[in-house]
Design a protein around this motif. Structure first.
Motif, PDB file in Angstrom:
ATOM      1  N   GLU A 170       0.821  -1.214   0.000  1.00  0.00           N
ATOM      2  CA  GLU A 170       0.000   0.000   0.000  1.00  0.00           C
ATOM      3  C   GLU A 170       0.851   1.259   0.000  1.00  0.00           C
ATOM      4  O   GLU A 170       0.495   2.271  -0.602  1.00  0.00           O
ATOM      5  N   ASP A 190       3.053   1.128  -3.653  1.00  0.00           N
ATOM      6  CA  ASP A 190       2.094   1.423  -4.725  1.00  0.00           C
ATOM      7  C   ASP A 190       2.834   1.707  -6.038  1.00  0.00           C
ATOM      8  O   ASP A 190       3.561   0.858  -6.549  1.00  0.00           O
ATOM      9  N   ASP A 191       2.655   2.913  -6.572  1.00  0.00           N
ATOM     10  CA  ASP A 191       3.285   3.239  -7.851  1.00  0.00           C
ATOM     11  C   ASP A 191       4.619   3.973  -7.679  1.00  0.00           C
ATOM     12  O   ASP A 191       5.211   4.434  -8.649  1.00  0.00           O
ATOM     13  N   LEU A 192       5.100   4.094  -6.420  1.00  0.00           N
ATOM     14  CA  LEU A 192       6.339   4.853  -6.168  1.00  0.00           C
ATOM     15  C   LEU A 192       7.572   3.994  -6.387  1.00  0.00           C
ATOM     16  O   LEU A 192       8.563   4.442  -6.976  1.00  0.00           O
ATOM     17  N   SER A 207       9.006  -0.545  -6.056  1.00  0.00           N
ATOM     18  CA  SER A 207       8.596  -1.932  -5.855  1.00  0.00           C
ATOM     19  C   SER A 207       8.553  -2.244  -4.371  1.00  0.00           C
ATOM     20  O   SER A 207       9.228  -1.592  -3.557  1.00  0.00           O
ATOM     21  N   ARG A 211       2.859   9.907   2.291  1.00  0.00           N
ATOM     22  CA  ARG A 211       1.976   8.750   2.346  1.00  0.00           C
ATOM     23  C   ARG A 211       1.817   8.203   3.765  1.00  0.00           C
ATOM     24  O   ARG A 211       0.774   7.638   4.109  1.00  0.00           O
TER      25      ARG A 211
END
Length: 452
Positions: free
Chosen positions: A34, A37-39, A41, A66
């Motif tokens: 969570e 995410d897209d930041l 791996s 985050r």
């Protein structure tokens, strides 16, 4: 990019940083997936949390967002609002001290120190400790102040300026309480540190130098003290700051006065007063006004109006600046002498009573001088028995000090006063004590000679 954050990140302990990230994630109840995410791996975030890799500055900033924490907290630094609150508390404490409210200062310091127990902020804890020592001194807890100041002056992790300030305060307290040996020892110890650290070119180094010089002077090493003051004046002039120059001129004035050259001392003190008036050092400004006033009383003839003006202003400033009982007693003595010289005997006696109240048995030199002055008021009225009684009280009080150079002048004055009221034997003893206090001893030839 915040340059400070970037530098902290570059030198950060990866394992510590990883532990903070993991603790912040778990506190929010989030999984690695969570957060990553897209930041990045999940595997890379895992390596960061385990301390095997370090995040880039942009990645760290995004992770902080985050996780709902600050970059400062992830880097092990206190949040900026906490820093600001602690700094504000210390500023209020210092302002309270300068306003003569040490109790309020301690309240603000207590708040700051509680926060500093859980926050690592370079320099702030040392500043808080120094302010706390000043509070202790301002509330006549000199022994506790000395303990705090000794620790600061000898702590190699404390910043240089704070160590010097602690040394100045220590040297001054020891000198004011008559422990000249310790005053010189601690002052020289900190001066050696200043020289080894290359910190001579700062205001505090000049102040330390002249404070140490004053201790040497009181101890009887007048030549060395005067040379130290001359060097300090030269260094202060090269620095060009008003505070350093005022400190050097002030101490040079005091030494000229104690050498008996009041005419040379007064312009030096007035120069120091003008320089100090350019700043905002309330305590020292009040002290210097009192010193100038007392010197003006020693002129021949005394500059009574100017002296009274300076002494009254000093007394008013001491009502709201952080002055000690010794400071206040000296100003009251000056005012009492000014009243006596102007012929106002009732006012002089009232002020003498205030000196005894302020001294409260803890300032024998000031109290002895007060008894001598009170005796002079009775002698001026022809009341020899009352004058004699006061002079003898002065002798008893002064005897508690022992052979102290600072007492020599008063012993000499007392001898003259005792002689004036017919106490010849007591006068002779006072003359002997005056000589002993300056280090003079009778050289008596031996009655036994070697025979060939």
């Amino acid at each position: 990019m915040d340059p400070r954050h970037a530098e902290l990140l570059e030198h950060a302990d990866r394992e510590e940083l990883g532990r903070r990230l993991r603790a912040a994630r778990l506190a929010r109840g989030l999984t690695q997936g969570e957060v990553a995410d897209d930041l990045m791996s999940v595997a890379f975030l895992s390596r960061i949390e385990s301390g095997h890799r370090g995040p880039s500055y942009p990645a760290l900033t995004e992770l902080a967002t985050r996780l709902g924490v600050t970059v400062d907290s992830l880097l092990g630094e206190p949040d900026r609002h906490v820093v600001d609150e602690i700094r504000l508390a210390l500023d209020y404490a210092e302002l309270s001290l300068e306003s003569g409210q040490p109790a309020d200062a301690e309240t603000h310091l207590r708040s700051a120190l509680e926060r500093l127990d859980t926050s690592r902020i370079d320099g702030m804890r040392d500043r808080a400790r120094l302010l706390h020592a000043r509070c202790l001194e301002a509330t006549q807890r000199e022994d506790d102040a000395i303990v705090e100041l000794e620790e600061l002056a000898d702590d190699e992790h404390v910043d240089g300026v704070t160590r010097i300030k602690a040394g100045i305060a220590l040297c001054r307290i020891y000198r004011d309480t008559g422990d000249l040996g310790r005053a010189i020892e601690c002052g020289q110890r900190v001066m050696t540190y200043v020289e080894e650290a290359g910190l001579e070119a700062c205001d505090e180094a000049v102040q330390l130098s002249v404070t140490l010089a004053a201790a040497h002077f009181e101890h009887g090493d007048t030549g060395h003290a005067v040379r130290m003051c001359q060097k300090a004046i030269a260094r202060a002039e090269s620095l060009g700051t008003a505070r350093a120059r005022a400190s050097a001129y002030w101490n040079a004035s005091a030494m000229q006065a104690r050498r008996g050259d009041v005419a040379a001392a007064v312009p030096l003190a007035e120069r120091a007063l003008a320089l100090l008036g350019e700043g905002q050092d309330a305590r020292n400004l009040a002290l210097l006004r009192g010193e100038v006033g007392r010197l003006q009383l020693e002129l021949d003839p005394p500059a009574l109006d100017d002296a009274r003006h300076n002494l009254e202003q000093a007394a008013a400033e001491m009502e709201w600046s952080p002055s000690t009982s010794s400071d206040r007693a000296q100003v009251l003595l000056g005012l009492a002498r000014a009243a006596y010289l102007s012929g106002d005997v009732p006012a002089s006696r009232d002020l003498v009573a205030q000196v005894h109240s302020v001294a409260n048995g803890h300032l024998p030199l000031a109290e002895a001088e007060a008894w001598a002055l009170l005796g002079s008021t009775y002698a001026a009225e022809g009341d020899v028995p009352e004058a004699s009684s006061c002079f003898q009280r002065a002798v008893l009080t002064l005897s508690a000090i022992g052979a102290d150079r600072s007492a020599a002048q008063l012993w000499f004055d007392l001898a003259d006063l005792l002689e004036g009221v017919g106490l010849t034997e007591a006068a002779s003893d006072a003359y002997r004590r005056a000589a002993a206090s300056t280090g003079l001893r009778a050289r008596v030839a031996s009655s036994t000679y070697a025979r060939s």
